[in-house]
Motif scaffolding. Sequence first.
Motif, PDB file in Angstrom:
ATOM      1  N   TYR A 277       0.855  -1.194   0.000  1.00 32.80           N
ATOM      2  CA  TYR A 277       0.000   0.000   0.000  1.00 32.80           C
ATOM      3  C   TYR A 277       0.884   1.236   0.000  1.00 32.80           C
ATOM      4  O   TYR A 277       1.807   1.350   0.798  1.00 32.80           O
TER       5      TYR A 277
ATOM      6  N   THR B  13       1.668   4.927   0.895  1.00 35.39           N
ATOM      7  CA  THR B  13       1.217   5.620   2.086  1.00 35.39           C
ATOM      8  C   THR B  13       1.134   7.126   1.882  1.00 35.39           C
ATOM      9  O   THR B  13       0.300   7.780   2.480  1.00 35.39           O
ATOM     10  N   TRP B  14       1.968   7.667   1.027  1.00 35.85           N
ATOM     11  CA  TRP B  14       1.982   9.124   0.858  1.00 35.85           C
ATOM     12  C   TRP B  14       0.833   9.562  -0.031  1.00 35.85           C
ATOM     13  O   TRP B  14       0.514  10.731  -0.147  1.00 35.85           O
ATOM     14  N   GLN B  15       0.186   8.636  -0.679  1.00 39.98           N
ATOM     15  CA  GLN B  15      -1.051   8.886  -1.392  1.00 39.98           C
ATOM     16  C   GLN B  15      -1.755   7.541  -1.341  1.00 39.98           C
ATOM     17  O   GLN B  15      -1.120   6.535  -1.144  1.00 39.98           O
ATOM     18  N   SER B  16      -3.054   7.535  -1.450  1.00 42.51           N
ATOM     19  CA  SER B  16      -3.741   6.267  -1.217  1.00 42.51           C
ATOM     20  C   SER B  16      -3.707   5.368  -2.436  1.00 42.51           C
ATOM     21  O   SER B  16      -3.785   5.827  -3.557  1.00 42.51           O
ATOM     22  N   GLY B  17      -3.636   4.082  -2.188  1.00 44.63           N
ATOM     23  CA  GLY B  17      -3.793   3.113  -3.262  1.00 44.63           C
ATOM     24  C   GLY B  17      -2.896   1.909  -3.079  1.00 44.63           C
ATOM     25  O   GLY B  17      -1.818   2.007  -2.473  1.00 44.63           O
ATOM     26  N   TYR B  18      -3.368   0.784  -3.583  1.00 44.54           N
ATOM     27  CA  TYR B  18      -2.560  -0.424  -3.514  1.00 44.54           C
ATOM     28  C   TYR B  18      -1.492  -0.418  -4.594  1.00 44.54           C
ATOM     29  O   TYR B  18      -1.703   0.115  -5.686  1.00 44.54           O
TER      30      TYR B  18
END
Lengths: 351, 223
Positions: free
Chosen positions: B127, B129-134
């Motif tokens: 994942y 972490t500094w921007q969302s998304g897998y």
Amino acid sequence: MKTKIVFLLFFVVIGIAATAFRTSNDWLFVVPRGWQKPAYNFQQNPLHKQKIELGRALFYDPLLSKNGMVSCASCHSQYSAFTHGDHALSHGIHDSIGTRNAPALMNLAWQRVFMRDGAINHLDMQALAPISNPAEMGESITHVVAKMQATILYPRLFAAAFGDSVITGERTLKAIAQFMLILVSSNAKYDSVTRKQAVFSEQERKGYVLFKKHCSTCHTEPFFTNHQFMNNGLPVDSTIRDLGRFGVTQNPDDSLKFAVPTLRNIEFSYPYMHDGRFKRLPDVLNHYTAIGLQNRTKSHTLAKELQTPIALSSNDKVDLTAFLLTLTDRGFLFNPAFSFPRNIVFETAKD
Amino acid sequence: MNCRAVFGQQSPVNASTIRLSIIPTFGAKSIVIRDSAFQAKDARNTQIDMLKFYISRIQFLHKGAVVLEEAQSFHLIDAAREVSFHLAVQNKRGVRFDAVRFHLGIDSATSVFGAMGGDLDPTRGMYWTWQSGYINFKCEGKSNACTARNNEFQFHLGGYKQPFDCLQTLTFPISVSDTITIQFDVERFLSKIDMAKHHHFMSPSADAVRLSAQAAESFRIVH
């Protein structure tokens, strides 16, 4: 003698809440009268007293950082509306300085994206950002989970919250999110006035009129934000060169747009703006009355409301400020349920 | 507790279970990363330190129509964990099928869902972490062809928002069988990357979309 074991079967019927935002424990989260339905889906993470308490412990525990020195609360302290009181740019472990000012934390249940540029798409996932940011807590969620497993405290708190002592990233994040969700600020003088339990002074009333005329398209009631990204005319900081929302979307039309912050508890959430460039409210108002005059701030994304400078006399500024101070919610700033959990003794992590 | 929280745990195989194996290979050779990295012994002296990717939404089709779909279908295939290669899909109704379809990566609805457990738990290291998304796909290692420091390359592919949606859908026809083996050939994937130019992909971008398609093309059905 032979013992006889009797199995009793209990049927627990869990009623599905009628409204989407009803929670299993309704009293833990109340939607203030007249406010819209929250954006957060509580059915995916139903509030529970012990989960909130776990989230609160996590929020105040420096175990979440690499060197065991920095907690979420280091940058988000309650008495400054959960901002980094007095710090323009937040600093994390080893005194490393970040590039942004910590925003106030409140009414997050109504927010769909997080951070000043909207980089985070869900409240649950927000905590991963500070935990892993090398300039903030410099940790990894995997290691935080391992550290918690080695404590006496956390297996106990997780068991109280989730029914068994298994510690996972999902549970950790959901517990932190629960604590974030209950940070609701809705009891300022402004709210009492709208509920007809109080009246504005003459100065405050005039200030409210000015506010509605000049500010409320972006700082929209009752949240005092429209939850959009806007360019409010700040010249770009030449050292940080933070382009805001553009960094997320890569769309030139988003250049220099930042999340419109709430103005609730603005009296205590200084310094102001994404980089904390203004220390006092008069600095902010002087910025809004000077935008059009500073050519260098003219960017093609500057909000249309601010293309011509806002005209405010010095009396107007005093009135407007008086109104902004009616957004202070002392019940929120000093709510013992949001403060450091004194009943918990944090352990130093055994690495 | 979600049973998949026990990493790679398998359901017992019986007549109504379809066994689907996804095997990472370098050319014809199976890749296993245990205590040390995988050494390819090829001309470029390729070394694979990490190879992990998500397979999701597994469906079985008959004459183009979906006849069976796995519930909660999210699997992290990790070259360092052989148990993760072998998936078991329940086929209680015993339906017949002539193709299998799955995603390489995590769909956009799941990407904005909030915290999840099992293979989607953020402690799995997939994942951003500094921007969302897998991160749909991670491949890290070394190659003499790579001009970066220490010849190291890092390819993290992901992104669920247009125009950089990296999700790939793969469909393979199968002669009816309850044991399906699909290989992911990392040599083939890497051969399409000019490592003199590209050694790091770490965020959603047009390149990530292109490379995701290349990763999808590096799967092949064995039987």
